[in-house]
Design a protein around this motif. Structure first.
Motif, PDB file in Angstrom:
ATOM      1  N   GLY A 103     -20.725  -5.554 -44.979  1.00  0.00           N
ATOM      2  CA  GLY A 103     -21.139  -6.227 -46.201  1.00  0.00           C
ATOM      3  C   GLY A 103     -20.878  -7.720 -46.235  1.00  0.00           C
ATOM      4  N   TRP A 104     -20.630  -8.350 -45.091  1.00  0.00           N
ATOM      5  CA  TRP A 104     -20.239  -9.760 -45.078  1.00  0.00           C
ATOM      6  C   TRP A 104     -21.365 -10.712 -44.685  1.00  0.00           C
ATOM      7  CZ3 TRP A 104     -15.977 -10.818 -47.499  1.00  0.00           C
ATOM      8  CH2 TRP A 104     -14.984  -9.843 -47.581  1.00  0.00           C
ATOM      9  N   GLU A 105     -22.410 -10.212 -44.093  1.00  0.00           N
ATOM     10  CA  GLU A 105     -23.440 -11.105 -43.544  1.00  0.00           C
ATOM     11  C   GLU A 105     -24.040 -12.054 -44.582  1.00  0.00           C
ATOM     12  OE1 GLU A 105     -25.974 -11.059 -39.606  1.00  0.00           O
ATOM     13  OE2 GLU A 105     -24.784  -9.370 -40.287  1.00  0.00           O
ATOM     14  N   ARG A 109     -23.600 -16.141 -44.336  1.00  0.00           N
ATOM     15  CA  ARG A 109     -24.771 -17.009 -44.130  1.00  0.00           C
ATOM     16  C   ARG A 109     -24.780 -18.141 -45.158  1.00  0.00           C
ATOM     17  NH1 ARG A 109     -27.925 -15.555 -40.268  1.00  0.00           N
ATOM     18  NH2 ARG A 109     -28.054 -13.392 -39.553  1.00  0.00           N
ATOM     19  N   GLU A 110     -24.382 -17.831 -46.382  1.00  0.00           N
ATOM     20  CA  GLU A 110     -24.283 -18.878 -47.410  1.00  0.00           C
ATOM     21  C   GLU A 110     -23.303 -19.958 -46.974  1.00  0.00           C
ATOM     22  OE1 GLU A 110     -23.507 -17.647 -51.419  1.00  0.00           O
ATOM     23  OE2 GLU A 110     -24.709 -15.824 -51.214  1.00  0.00           O
ATOM     24  N   VAL A 111     -22.166 -19.517 -46.465  1.00  0.00           N
ATOM     25  CA  VAL A 111     -21.126 -20.460 -46.058  1.00  0.00           C
ATOM     26  C   VAL A 111     -21.598 -21.291 -44.865  1.00  0.00           C
ATOM     27  CG1 VAL A 111     -18.786 -20.645 -45.141  1.00  0.00           C
ATOM     28  CG2 VAL A 111     -19.265 -19.033 -46.972  1.00  0.00           C
ATOM     29  N   LYS A 112     -22.281 -20.651 -43.928  1.00  0.00           N
ATOM     30  CA  LYS A 112     -22.804 -21.384 -42.768  1.00  0.00           C
ATOM     31  C   LYS A 112     -23.799 -22.448 -43.211  1.00  0.00           C
ATOM     32  CE  LYS A 112     -24.956 -20.724 -38.250  1.00  0.00           C
ATOM     33  NZ  LYS A 112     -25.412 -19.746 -37.236  1.00  0.00           N
ATOM     34  N   GLN A 113     -24.662 -22.095 -44.164  1.00  0.00           N
ATOM     35  CA  GLN A 113     -25.634 -23.059 -44.675  1.00  0.00           C
ATOM     36  C   GLN A 113     -24.949 -24.213 -45.386  1.00  0.00           C
ATOM     37  OE1 GLN A 113     -28.281 -20.669 -47.053  1.00  0.00           O
ATOM     38  NE2 GLN A 113     -29.253 -19.709 -45.264  1.00  0.00           N
ATOM     39  N   ALA A 114     -23.785 -23.949 -45.961  1.00  0.00           N
ATOM     40  CA  ALA A 114     -23.009 -25.005 -46.616  1.00  0.00           C
ATOM     41  C   ALA A 114     -22.260 -25.864 -45.601  1.00  0.00           C
ATOM     42  CB  ALA A 114     -22.023 -24.385 -47.605  1.00  0.00           C
ATOM     43  N   GLY A 115     -22.280 -25.450 -44.322  1.00  0.00           N
ATOM     44  CA  GLY A 115     -21.656 -26.252 -43.273  1.00  0.00           C
ATOM     45  C   GLY A 115     -20.155 -26.100 -43.182  1.00  0.00           C
ATOM     46  N   ILE A 116     -19.615 -24.929 -43.565  1.00  0.00           N
ATOM     47  CA  ILE A 116     -18.160 -24.713 -43.540  1.00  0.00           C
ATOM     48  C   ILE A 116     -17.837 -23.650 -42.488  1.00  0.00           C
ATOM     49  CG2 ILE A 116     -16.116 -24.040 -44.866  1.00  0.00           C
ATOM     50  CD1 ILE A 116     -17.647 -24.887 -47.396  1.00  0.00           C
ATOM     51  N   ILE A 121      -9.247 -13.340 -39.928  1.00  0.00           N
ATOM     52  CA  ILE A 121      -7.924 -12.955 -39.446  1.00  0.00           C
ATOM     53  C   ILE A 121      -7.631 -11.497 -39.801  1.00  0.00           C
ATOM     54  CG2 ILE A 121      -7.119 -15.330 -39.767  1.00  0.00           C
ATOM     55  CD1 ILE A 121      -5.180 -14.154 -41.907  1.00  0.00           C
ATOM     56  N   ASP A 122      -6.746 -10.911 -39.028  1.00  0.00           N
ATOM     57  CA  ASP A 122      -6.307  -9.521 -39.176  1.00  0.00           C
ATOM     58  C   ASP A 122      -7.468  -8.563 -38.916  1.00  0.00           C
ATOM     59  OD1 ASP A 122      -4.863  -7.222 -39.731  1.00  0.00           O
ATOM     60  OD2 ASP A 122      -5.117  -7.407 -41.892  1.00  0.00           O
ATOM     61  N   ARG A 123      -8.159  -8.101 -39.934  1.00  0.00           N
ATOM     62  CA  ARG A 123      -9.248  -7.147 -39.769  1.00  0.00           C
ATOM     63  C   ARG A 123     -10.538  -7.842 -39.334  1.00  0.00           C
ATOM     64  NH1 ARG A 123      -8.142  -3.592 -45.312  1.00  0.00           N
ATOM     65  NH2 ARG A 123      -5.935  -3.174 -44.883  1.00  0.00           N
ATOM     66  N   TYR A 124     -11.497  -7.043 -38.884  1.00  0.00           N
ATOM     67  CA  TYR A 124     -12.748  -7.575 -38.360  1.00  0.00           C
ATOM     68  C   TYR A 124     -13.855  -7.544 -39.408  1.00  0.00           C
ATOM     69  CZ  TYR A 124     -10.345  -6.494 -33.979  1.00  0.00           C
ATOM     70  OH  TYR A 124      -9.434  -6.402 -32.966  1.00  0.00           O
ATOM     71  N   VAL A 125     -14.947  -8.250 -39.105  1.00  0.00           N
ATOM     72  CA  VAL A 125     -16.189  -8.131 -39.874  1.00  0.00           C
ATOM     73  C   VAL A 125     -17.278  -7.628 -38.935  1.00  0.00           C
ATOM     74  CG1 VAL A 125     -15.634  -9.876 -41.597  1.00  0.00           C
ATOM     75  CG2 VAL A 125     -16.742 -10.576 -39.468  1.00  0.00           C
ATOM     76  N   ASP A 126     -18.095  -6.739 -39.429  1.00  0.00           N
ATOM     77  CA  ASP A 126     -19.195  -6.170 -38.646  1.00  0.00           C
ATOM     78  C   ASP A 126     -20.469  -6.922 -39.009  1.00  0.00           C
ATOM     79  OD1 ASP A 126     -20.965  -4.664 -37.224  1.00  0.00           O
ATOM     80  OD2 ASP A 126     -20.733  -2.828 -38.411  1.00  0.00           O
ATOM     81  N   VAL A 127     -20.805  -7.934 -38.191  1.00  0.00           N
ATOM     82  CA  VAL A 127     -22.008  -8.736 -38.427  1.00  0.00           C
ATOM     83  C   VAL A 127     -22.815  -8.808 -37.136  1.00  0.00           C
ATOM     84  CG1 VAL A 127     -21.033 -10.122 -40.298  1.00  0.00           C
ATOM     85  CG2 VAL A 127     -20.726 -10.874 -37.925  1.00  0.00           C
ATOM     86  N   LYS A 128     -24.137  -8.872 -37.269  1.00  0.00           N
ATOM     87  CA  LYS A 128     -25.005  -8.955 -36.097  1.00  0.00           C
ATOM     88  C   LYS A 128     -24.955 -10.343 -35.465  1.00  0.00           C
ATOM     89  CE  LYS A 128     -28.249  -5.418 -37.723  1.00  0.00           C
ATOM     90  NZ  LYS A 128     -29.643  -5.138 -38.142  1.00  0.00           N
ATOM     91  N   ASP A 129     -24.777 -11.348 -36.297  1.00  0.00           N
ATOM     92  CA  ASP A 129     -24.771 -12.735 -35.828  1.00  0.00           C
ATOM     93  C   ASP A 129     -23.330 -13.227 -35.728  1.00  0.00           C
ATOM     94  OD1 ASP A 129     -25.098 -15.399 -35.299  1.00  0.00           O
ATOM     95  OD2 ASP A 129     -26.247 -15.855 -37.106  1.00  0.00           O
ATOM     96  N   SER A 130     -22.790 -13.259 -34.519  1.00  0.00           N
ATOM     97  CA  SER A 130     -21.386 -13.648 -34.342  1.00  0.00           C
ATOM     98  C   SER A 130     -21.144 -15.136 -34.576  1.00  0.00           C
ATOM     99  CB  SER A 130     -20.907 -13.270 -32.937  1.00  0.00           C
ATOM    100  OG  SER A 130     -21.627 -13.989 -31.959  1.00  0.00           O
ATOM    101  N   SER A 131     -22.226 -15.933 -34.662  1.00  0.00           N
ATOM    102  CA  SER A 131     -22.038 -17.361 -34.930  1.00  0.00           C
ATOM    103  C   SER A 131     -21.661 -17.621 -36.389  1.00  0.00           C
ATOM    104  CB  SER A 131     -23.312 -18.135 -34.587  1.00  0.00           C
ATOM    105  OG  SER A 131     -24.337 -17.886 -35.538  1.00  0.00           O
ATOM    106  N   LEU A 132     -21.637 -16.568 -37.214  1.00  0.00           N
ATOM    107  CA  LEU A 132     -21.272 -16.731 -38.619  1.00  0.00           C
ATOM    108  C   LEU A 132     -19.778 -16.990 -38.798  1.00  0.00           C
ATOM    109  CD1 LEU A 132     -23.483 -13.954 -40.256  1.00  0.00           C
ATOM    110  CD2 LEU A 132     -23.883 -16.422 -40.217  1.00  0.00           C
ATOM    111  N   TYR A 133     -19.001 -16.760 -37.756  1.00  0.00           N
ATOM    112  CA  TYR A 133     -17.580 -17.121 -37.819  1.00  0.00           C
ATOM    113  C   TYR A 133     -17.167 -17.745 -36.485  1.00  0.00           C
ATOM    114  CZ  TYR A 133     -16.681 -12.753 -35.239  1.00  0.00           C
ATOM    115  OH  TYR A 133     -16.663 -11.757 -34.297  1.00  0.00           O
ATOM    116  N   VAL A 134     -16.114 -18.548 -36.527  1.00  0.00           N
ATOM    117  CA  VAL A 134     -15.678 -19.292 -35.352  1.00  0.00           C
ATOM    118  C   VAL A 134     -14.859 -18.418 -34.422  1.00  0.00           C
ATOM    119  CG1 VAL A 134     -14.279 -21.237 -34.544  1.00  0.00           C
ATOM    120  CG2 VAL A 134     -15.702 -21.478 -36.599  1.00  0.00           C
TER     121      VAL A 134
END
Length: 325
Positions: A103-105, A109-116, A121-134
């Motif tokens: 449920g994080w994608e 994506r909003e945050v990526k578009q905002a340039g942040i 940390i700790d737990r993972y996120v299940d996203v198809k696009d790994s560029s959404l986090y550093v």
């Protein structure tokens, strides 16, 4: 060269030819002001989580990073609200300890578009696009489960009789519950004598751990030979339930727990817990160092795994003296 815990991680400057994460890197230009970190913590459900929060707050206080902290109280909706607020405030980096994996994608994506840039940390996120986090900073939960499984295989010689296991899982849909359960099962899969009698979520809390274990005992009684609990708080509650039922934890029921808090190690020292698989909550120094590198424009590895140990009744007493949580 960056140092994360006991690991050395090579840092490379941004390469424009690297397509993945190119957007994140481009906005992470060096800044002269005090970096601002917005951190969404998932809750305060356990001793582990409290230690995790303290580590991050203390590390921020000791550095030149300004921390804006939000406690989501086990609500993904509150985490998403907090992340949007961080974006409105134009923080330099956002860190998330996610309640659940999915449920994080959309919000990322909003945050990526905002340039942040975002650090998980700790737990993972299940996203198809790994560029959404550093990067992701935390434990290898699957390996923690495997460590528990290896102990079970060594503890119980193969037999024709059934060895009944009950499992206390954490929050439904959370990374630790998914990976710790799978890790143990993958190790013991060839042992037909190991049988899961019950497996239920107990939300990583003392109260729910005791409640669910009490139910297990009422339904399965002395058929239970092993308790595999996904965190210490649930385990401590379960120990009370076992004793109230009239059995001896650590003897009548082999108890395996994950975390490594001082309270659990104390119970192990009393002989009531047989194995503690460590999960290190002290992620503050790693996170703050990562924030500093990101705002400088450095490239981090996609995953930073913290070093962890396994403790038995032989090693518990020595470890308690040096435990900070």
């Amino acid at each position: 060269m960056l140092f994360f815990g006991c690991e050395q991680v090579q840092v490379k400057k941004t390469n424009n030819n690297v397509e993945e994460e190119s957007h994140i890197r481009s906005i992470a230009t060096p800044i002269s002001k005090e970096p601002v970190l917005g951190f969404s913590q998932l809750g305060s459900e356990s001793e582990w989580r409290i230690a995790n929060t303290s580590s991050i707050k203390n590390s921020a206080n000791e550095s030149d990073v300004k921390l804006i902290f939000q406690n989501a109280e086990q609500s993904q909706e509150k985490q998403i609200e907090a992340i949007r607020e961080f974006a409105k405030e134009k923080v330099d980096v956002i860190a998330i300890a996610p309640v659940v994996e999915t449920g994080w994608e959309p919000i990322l994506r909003e945050v990526k578009q905002a340039g942040i840039p975002v650090i998980i940390i700790d737990r993972y996120v299940d996203v198809k696009d790994s560029s959404l986090y550093v990067t992701h900073i935390g434990s290898d939960f699957y390996e923690e489960g495997r460590k528990a499984g290896k102990y079970l295989v060594d503890k119980f010689p193969k037999t024709s009789k059934s060895i009944g296991i009950v499992e206390l899982k954490g929050t439904e849909g959370s990374t630790p519950s998914i990976a710790r359960g799978k890790g143990l099962r993958d190790v013991i899969v060839t042992r037909n004598d190991f049988q899961f009698l019950e497996s239920e979520n107990a939300d990583f809390t003392f109260t729910k751990g005791k409640q669910v274990m009490k139910k297990f005992l009422q339904e399965k009684g002395r058929d239970i030979r092993v308790l595999y609990s996904h965190n210490d708080d649930m385990t401590l509650g379960a120990l009370e339930a076992i004793e109230e039922y009239g059995l001896i934890p650590g003897e009548d029921i082999v108890v395996i727990t994950v975390d490594g808090t001082r309270k659990a190690l104390g119970k192990m020292n009393e002989g009531k817990i047989n194995l503690v698989v460590e999960c290190n909550p002290l992620l503050g120094p790693n996170l703050i160092q990562a924030v500093k590198e990101v705002v400088k424009g450095s490239t981090l590895p996609k995953r930073i795994v913290t070093p962890e140990n396994v403790f038995t009744q032989v090693t518990a007493e020595k470890e308690i003296a040096s435990r900070s949580y």
